[in-house]
Structure formats: structure tokens, C-alpha cells
Motif scaffolding. Sequence first.
Motif, PDB file in Angstrom:
ATOM      1  N   ALA A  52     -11.491  -5.515  11.377  1.00 33.02           N
ATOM      2  CA  ALA A  52     -11.907  -6.369  12.487  1.00 33.02           C
ATOM      3  C   ALA A  52     -11.128  -7.677  12.520  1.00 33.02           C
ATOM      4  N   LEU A  53     -10.508  -8.035  11.411  1.00 34.61           N
ATOM      5  CA  LEU A  53      -9.743  -9.279  11.339  1.00 34.61           C
ATOM      6  C   LEU A  53      -8.340  -9.135  11.912  1.00 34.61           C
ATOM      7  N   LEU A  54      -7.964  -7.923  12.285  1.00 36.19           N
ATOM      8  CA  LEU A  54      -6.607  -7.670  12.763  1.00 36.19           C
ATOM      9  C   LEU A  54      -6.495  -7.877  14.263  1.00 36.19           C
ATOM     10  N   THR A  55      -5.318  -8.284  14.711  1.00 39.76           N
ATOM     11  CA  THR A  55      -4.998  -8.291  16.127  1.00 39.76           C
ATOM     12  C   THR A  55      -4.272  -6.986  16.460  1.00 39.76           C
ATOM     13  N   ARG A  56      -4.013  -6.733  17.730  1.00 35.24           N
ATOM     14  CA  ARG A  56      -3.357  -5.510  18.194  1.00 35.24           C
ATOM     15  C   ARG A  56      -4.057  -4.260  17.659  1.00 35.24           C
ATOM     16  N   PRO A  57      -5.335  -4.085  17.977  1.00 31.97           N
ATOM     17  CA  PRO A  57      -6.103  -2.982  17.380  1.00 31.97           C
ATOM     18  C   PRO A  57      -5.560  -1.598  17.728  1.00 31.97           C
ATOM     19  N   ARG A  58      -4.988  -1.411  18.913  1.00 35.29           N
ATOM     20  CA  ARG A  58      -4.524  -0.076  19.281  1.00 35.29           C
ATOM     21  C   ARG A  58      -3.407   0.401  18.352  1.00 35.29           C
ATOM     22  N   ALA A  59      -2.502  -0.488  18.007  1.00 35.08           N
ATOM     23  CA  ALA A  59      -1.415  -0.100  17.102  1.00 35.08           C
ATOM     24  C   ALA A  59      -1.960   0.296  15.740  1.00 35.08           C
ATOM     25  N   TRP A  60      -2.925  -0.471  15.245  1.00 37.67           N
ATOM     26  CA  TRP A  60      -3.492  -0.162  13.939  1.00 37.67           C
ATOM     27  C   TRP A  60      -4.321   1.121  13.995  1.00 37.67           C
TER      28      TRP A  60
ATOM     29  N   ASN B  15      -5.976   5.933  -8.684  1.00 37.83           N
ATOM     30  CA  ASN B  15      -7.228   5.976  -7.925  1.00 37.83           C
ATOM     31  C   ASN B  15      -7.168   5.050  -6.706  1.00 37.83           C
ATOM     32  N   LEU B  16      -6.508   3.901  -6.889  1.00 36.07           N
ATOM     33  CA  LEU B  16      -6.403   2.946  -5.784  1.00 36.07           C
ATOM     34  C   LEU B  16      -5.489   3.474  -4.692  1.00 36.07           C
ATOM     35  N   ALA B  17      -4.522   4.303  -5.070  1.00 33.39           N
ATOM     36  CA  ALA B  17      -3.692   4.958  -4.062  1.00 33.39           C
ATOM     37  C   ALA B  17      -4.532   5.926  -3.233  1.00 33.39           C
ATOM     38  N   CYS B  18      -5.470   6.608  -3.876  1.00 31.29           N
ATOM     39  CA  CYS B  18      -6.403   7.469  -3.135  1.00 31.29           C
ATOM     40  C   CYS B  18      -7.213   6.647  -2.141  1.00 31.29           C
ATOM     41  N   THR B  19      -7.605   5.442  -2.549  1.00 31.55           N
ATOM     42  CA  THR B  19      -8.371   4.576  -1.663  1.00 31.55           C
ATOM     43  C   THR B  19      -7.549   4.173  -0.444  1.00 31.55           C
ATOM     44  N   VAL B  20      -6.265   3.921  -0.647  1.00 40.02           N
ATOM     45  CA  VAL B  20      -5.387   3.608   0.484  1.00 40.02           C
ATOM     46  C   VAL B  20      -5.380   4.768   1.474  1.00 40.02           C
ATOM     47  N   LEU B  21      -5.348   5.984   0.969  1.00 41.69           N
ATOM     48  CA  LEU B  21      -5.262   7.149   1.842  1.00 41.69           C
ATOM     49  C   LEU B  21      -6.552   7.398   2.611  1.00 41.69           C
ATOM     50  N   ILE B  22      -7.690   7.054   2.055  1.00 39.96           N
ATOM     51  CA  ILE B  22      -8.940   7.299   2.783  1.00 39.96           C
ATOM     52  C   ILE B  22      -9.327   6.139   3.686  1.00 39.96           C
ATOM     53  N   THR B  23      -8.787   4.949   3.424  1.00 36.83           N
ATOM     54  CA  THR B  23      -9.118   3.799   4.271  1.00 36.83           C
ATOM     55  C   THR B  23      -7.991   3.437   5.230  1.00 36.83           C
ATOM     56  N   GLY B  24      -6.760   3.856   4.934  1.00 30.48           N
ATOM     57  CA  GLY B  24      -5.658   3.635   5.846  1.00 30.48           C
ATOM     58  C   GLY B  24      -4.938   2.313   5.656  1.00 30.48           C
ATOM     59  N   LEU B  25      -3.773   2.232   6.283  1.00 29.54           N
ATOM     60  CA  LEU B  25      -2.935   1.043   6.152  1.00 29.54           C
ATOM     61  C   LEU B  25      -3.547  -0.152   6.872  1.00 29.54           C
ATOM     62  N   ALA B  26      -4.317   0.101   7.927  1.00 26.10           N
ATOM     63  CA  ALA B  26      -4.967  -1.005   8.623  1.00 26.10           C
ATOM     64  C   ALA B  26      -5.925  -1.736   7.691  1.00 26.10           C
TER      65      ALA B  26
ATOM     66  N   ALA C 282       0.834  -1.209   0.000  1.00 24.13           N
ATOM     67  CA  ALA C 282       0.000   0.000   0.000  1.00 24.13           C
ATOM     68  C   ALA C 282       0.864   1.253   0.000  1.00 24.13           C
ATOM     69  N   VAL C 283       1.917   1.256   0.810  1.00 21.99           N
ATOM     70  CA  VAL C 283       2.818   2.411   0.860  1.00 21.99           C
ATOM     71  C   VAL C 283       3.510   2.612  -0.481  1.00 21.99           C
ATOM     72  N   LEU C 284       3.934   1.528  -1.109  1.00 18.54           N
ATOM     73  CA  LEU C 284       4.585   1.635  -2.420  1.00 18.54           C
ATOM     74  C   LEU C 284       3.623   2.175  -3.473  1.00 18.54           C
ATOM     75  N   LEU C 285       2.356   1.768  -3.396  1.00 18.16           N
ATOM     76  CA  LEU C 285       1.370   2.254  -4.361  1.00 18.16           C
ATOM     77  C   LEU C 285       1.184   3.762  -4.229  1.00 18.16           C
TER      78      LEU C 285
END
Length: 501
Positions: A474-482, A351-362, A21-24
Amino acid sequence: MIRTHLRDLRHLRDLYAVAAAVLLVTAAVVVGRPIQSAHHTLFVHWPPLLAEWDPHVGPGTPAAVLVAAAVVIHGPALALRLPWRALLAAAWGTAMAWTWSLALVDGWQRGVAGRLTTPNEYLRVIDRFHDIPAALHDFTHHIVIGPPSPWPAHVSGHPAAATLTFVLLDRVGLGGGGWAGAWCITVGTTACVAVLVAVRVLAGESLARRAAPFLVAAPAAVWVGASADGYFSAVAAWSVALLALAVRGRGRPGRSAAAAVGSGLLFGLTCYLSYGLTLFALIGAGVVLLGRAGPRTLLRGLPPFLAGLAVVPVLFTVAGFDWWEAYRLLVTRYYQGAGGIRPYGYWVWANLACTVLITGLATAAGLGRAGALLARRRLRATDGGTGGYGNGRDPDGIDGIDGDCADTAAGSVTGSRSGSLIGSVIGSRAEARLAVLVFSALLALLVADVSGMSKAETERIWLPFAMWLLPACALLTRPRAWLAAQTVLALLLNHLLLTGW
């Protein structure tokens, strides 16, 4: 030992998704800036976003930092402890606080009141709707550039219900950019509640609770406050939530019928707010698939849904607005302007890079987990129900969820090497159903992308789809970090850039 190893593999895969995502995003910036500087064909000043580099702080900065800290520190625990209805109220209230504080980083005028009064926006044509029936009847005559008096870009680019919303606000005494911005933020932030309702119905309360903080503190809030697309997001989200309630209603035919009517009514309105949001039919199809309703239930719910669906189209058609003709003319108008110049070869992936920015790395990491989970379900269906794991357990089971969310569908396909993907997914655990829901939204987004009718500005235009990608977190662990990563991204975007909305 094995469990620890599998957990490490999951975290490594999360890092791969984040790195991709960061590379995109980096590629979209590095490639886009020279194109814009040399050719001026992207029509955005800070590609891939419609924004300008403008580091600043504002009145909303302290509140935004406090809300972010509160969500990161207390959000996951409160989401698990609060009674369900209290959680929904808290989610809306916190989303309001987050969105308002981010909007006010730019100040009241620049961040809220002035957003919908710029030359391309809806409020510029309020005075042309003094006779609403006549304006609707004449609407299509002003879409294409040229005489007589073409509509501004956003008015011509949307069906008439979008503009009519602000006309009606003006008629009831809520005129001007301040009230319009407040409407978009207040209504737009209810989208997180609608998504929570749908996730709970389709994938279980545990996953809905885990998703709640991510829906509340999404980077998308930067553009929800204040753009009309935030309002559109909420209308579309509630149409899906009501559809989920209709197809999963058990023993309450009256409530199911009312939910079906409401879903149809709001989906009809959605289609008359934005042409592109007709693609929400794909998300609706995913909901019906996951609802596991029998043929009799579906046939019983279809008439009330269609009755609700017909209301808005009939009203606008009787008033003289022709949706199909308007869309045909919009395509012409789109290619008359920046849409005909912006390079498809860049925007189809930027456009997909824009989607990464509005939805985040999590969300990128969550989608990675969702994809891996569905792939394993497919493998399990074709490997006699175990997917290569002798005990039938999913090595990617989510800590705290695995074993508690199993819910076998009636008629699911098991024990067959030729079992279908649909059968294996529907009869699978709750997290697999959540994965299907978010991937139905991703499919709709990708269809919009390849259509070429959304080149640039998708950080705003795709807000309705983005809301349905966020539950993957919701599928992620360690929610505070994300959550920390999500909120920091939003704060950086809002404080380093002056966004278009």
C-alpha cells in the motif's frame, strides 16, 4: 524540482529492494541445485521450493490470465470506489477466483482433490479417528517414528486440531480430497478480508483500500490452493482482525468484548492448528501497541480475551491431548526425518527466498519503504520532531496519502531528542502504523526462521505470516505496474513448476 527529485529517490530505492530480492532468489537456486544434486540433503527438487520443473498449462490457465488482467487493470480503481463492505465481498470473491484458477492450472485431481490425500497428509488417517476421544488421548503415542504406527509427517507435525478439522468434515459428509481442498481454498481466501479489516482499523481506510488488490492477487495464492496452511492462515488472520476491533473499539463495550472473545477463541484454535503459529502473539502485541487503548480499556478487554483463549486448550486437554508433550515429541520426530538432515546454513537464508516468491517483488519494495519510513520516524523523534526537515514533512510521504492520514496518538512523544521509537511511531501518520504492523509480522517470521524448525517448505508453512507482509504494498505508487509484476510471477510459478501444494 525537489519533490520530483525525492520521488526519483524513492523509486530508485524500490529498485534496490527488488534487485536484492531477485539476487536472494537467484542465489538460493544457484547454490541449492548443486547441493541437492551432489548430496541430496535439501529434499527439494527445485530449490528453494518443493517443486519440480514441469512447464504446463491446464483448465485454469485462461481464467487465471483473465483474473490477473482484471485485477491489474481495474483493481486499484475499484478498491478506491467501492463501498467498504462491497470491497470486502469483492476482495474475497476475486481471491477465490484467483486461487481456484491457479489451482486448476494443474487440473482438478492434481491441483485440488489429490493435494491432501498424499502419504504425508491428513486425510490418510481419517479412518484412525473412528473414536475421536480415544484418538486424541492416544495422539502423542504416534508422533515419534517407531512403533506403534507413527502418524504421517503432517499429522505428527501439527497439533491435533489440524487433523480433527478434516475428520469433522468427513463426519458431516464432506469427505475426500475434493471437499478438503475446497475447504482450504474457501476458508483460506478469507484471510485477505481479515487483513483488510485489521489494516483499516489500525492504519486507516485509505491504506486498506490501496492494499486490497495486492492481498487479492498475491503469488501466495499458488499455495493457498490447496494446502491446509491456507486454512491456518485465515484462522490466524481473523484472530488478529478481531483483536484489532477489540482494542480500537470506541463507545461499544459490548462489541469490543465480543471481538475480544472471538479473538481469543481463534488464537487458541490457531495454536492447536500449528505449533509455529504461537508466534502470532508477536503480531498481536503489535496490534495492541498500535491500538493505543488505555490501561482501563485493556484491563476491561483482557478477561473476555482470556476466556475465549481458554476454550480450545481446555477442550483438547480434557479430551487427553497434551500440547506441550506433543511439541516435545515433535522436535524429536523433526530431527528423525528430513529436518535432521537439511542443512541449516542453507535454509536459514533460502527460506527468505521462498518468502520473496510467495509475497512478490512488490512486497520487497513495500518493505523497503516501510523500513525507510520507520527509520525517519526514529530520526524525527531524536531530532526534536523534524527529523532534519525544517517543515516537519516526511520526504517519503506517499502520494495521495501524505497530509490526509495524520493521526496523533494520545500521549505521543514529541519535541524531545530522547523521544522513544514507540512513542514516535504510535503518534505518527497512518503509514507508519502500517509499517509497524508489517514489521511485527516480519519479526515473527524471522523468529521462526532462526528457530531451525522450518527448514524448507516455507512457501507453504509461512503463508500465515506472508499475508501480513503484503499490506506493505500500500506504500507503493504506480500500483498497476506492481500488480502486473505480482500476477506475472504467480502465473510463471504455477505454469513452469509443479509445486508440492
